[in-house]
Design an enzyme around this catalytic site. Structure first.
Site, PDB file in Angstrom:
ATOM      1  N   CYS A  16      44.083  38.692  33.818  1.00 42.71           N
ATOM      2  CA  CYS A  16      44.171  39.520  32.607  1.00 42.71           C
ATOM      3  C   CYS A  16      45.006  38.829  31.535  1.00 42.71           C
ATOM      4  O   CYS A  16      44.719  38.933  30.339  1.00 42.71           O
ATOM      5  CB  CYS A  16      44.797  40.872  32.934  1.00 42.71           C
ATOM      6  SG  CYS A  16      43.840  41.897  34.075  1.00 42.71           S
TER       7      CYS A  16
ATOM      8  N   CYS B  83      48.175  41.474  36.900  1.00 44.44           N
ATOM      9  CA  CYS B  83      46.904  40.734  36.971  1.00 44.44           C
ATOM     10  C   CYS B  83      46.999  39.425  36.189  1.00 44.44           C
ATOM     11  O   CYS B  83      47.033  39.426  34.956  1.00 44.44           O
ATOM     12  CB  CYS B  83      45.779  41.614  36.426  1.00 44.44           C
ATOM     13  SG  CYS B  83      44.223  40.753  36.147  1.00 44.44           S
TER      14      CYS B  83
END
Length: 310
Positions: A65, A62
């Site tokens: 993230c 991700c």
């Protein structure tokens, strides 16, 4: 002990875990803990009875993230124990993620007294996260200004160069956080470099290029290009026809004198709705875009426009 969503009253159950296991990945200095099956019960469920827990659900693949987690870690260190940051890798703990209903990451949940108090998804800007946290936790008295706050203060003081420098660093550190690129375009425009601001906006992904924030910067850019120069205004000074009034309002908007410009456009609508194929109304809508939907002037003049139309 399940996490209970106070909005629905439904428990957010998690797999049975061994609460006797010691927390793994703990950083006592910064109150940051990696959680998994061995310590989720102890750190998140039982721990939140004493200290609020910010559960950061992330994944190695991700990209957002990678931008968000360092911000959360920074805040955890600043708050110095006011909350615990528990980081859950959903790839390695899919059973917990499924029980928590994690559908996309990043997903951040604030858990207090065993209850889910609030949550957000996506990599929000640091200032927005600070504002969100401050609804529930007392910010540290000595918390430094975030880079966004520093940039905004610089712009308010007329120091566009400093704001540009800050946003350039934010863009470099967070290349996929496209709001920072829009902020950079705004600062570059404030410096008077419309061409570079346009290039930044044009290079955004389509969904971000057409988002309200980017449209607002583009609208300000276009107002600056369309507005008459001071020399042209001087020629119009003795005229009070619709064209002269429209051009004056356009210049006022381009110069940031929004309220006077909006008032002029509204007055022109009342007196000559047909001017320029309804140019006054169309320009009002563009100014609303430039200011943003929540700006007080947008709220006030959208109401006035609605009253005039209906």
């Amino acid at each position: 002990m399940p996490i209970v969503d106070p909005r629905s009253g439904e428990p957010l159950t998690t797999p049975d875990t061994d609460s006797s296991s010691a927390p793994s990945g703990a950083d006592p200095a910064s109150h940051i803990i990696d959680v998994d099956m061995s310590n989720f019960q102890q750190v998140v469920l039982e721990g939140s009875m004493n200290t609020p827990v910010l559960l950061d659900c992330w994944a190695p693949w991700c990209e957002p993230c990678k931008n968000l987690t360092p911000v959360l870690e920074k805040l955890a260190r600043e708050y110095n124990g006011a909350f615990v940051l528990a980081k859950l890798n959903i790839e390695e703990n899919q059973q917990i993620a499924a029980q928590l209903g994690i559908r996309s990451v990043p997903d951040v949940k604030l858990i207090m007294q065993g209850q889910l108090y609030d949550q957000f998804q996506g990599a929000l800007p640091e200032k927005q996260i600070r504002d969100w946290l401050s609804q529930y936790l007392q910010p540290p008295a000595d918390a430094p200004e975030s880079p966004e706050e520093q940039a905004q203060a610089a712009l308010a003081a007329g120091d566009a160069a400093t704001a540009r420098s800050i946003y350039q660093q934010l863009v470099q550190d967070n290349p996929r956080h496209y709001d920072y690129q829009v902020d950079l375009a705004s600062a570059v425009l404030a410096e008077g470099n419309a061409a570079d601001a346009r290039t930044i906006l044009d290079n955004l992904p389509p969904e971000h290029r057409e988002a309200p924030k980017a449209r607002g910067v583009r609208a300000r850019l276009e107002f600056g290009e369309e507005a008459p120069s001071q020399k042209e205004l001087a020629v119009l000074k003795d005229r009070d026809d619709s064209e002269a009034r429209f051009k004056r309002a356009l210049r006022q908007v381009a110069d940031g004198d929004y309220e006077v410009g909006l008032e002029g456009l509204l007055a022109l609508m009342k007196s000559d709705r047909s001017y320029g194929d309804d140019a006054a109304r169309k320009t009002l809508l563009r100014v609303f875009d430039a200011l943003g939907a929540d700006h007080p002037l947008t709220v006030t003049y959208r109401r006035k426009l609605f009253a005039l139309l209906y």
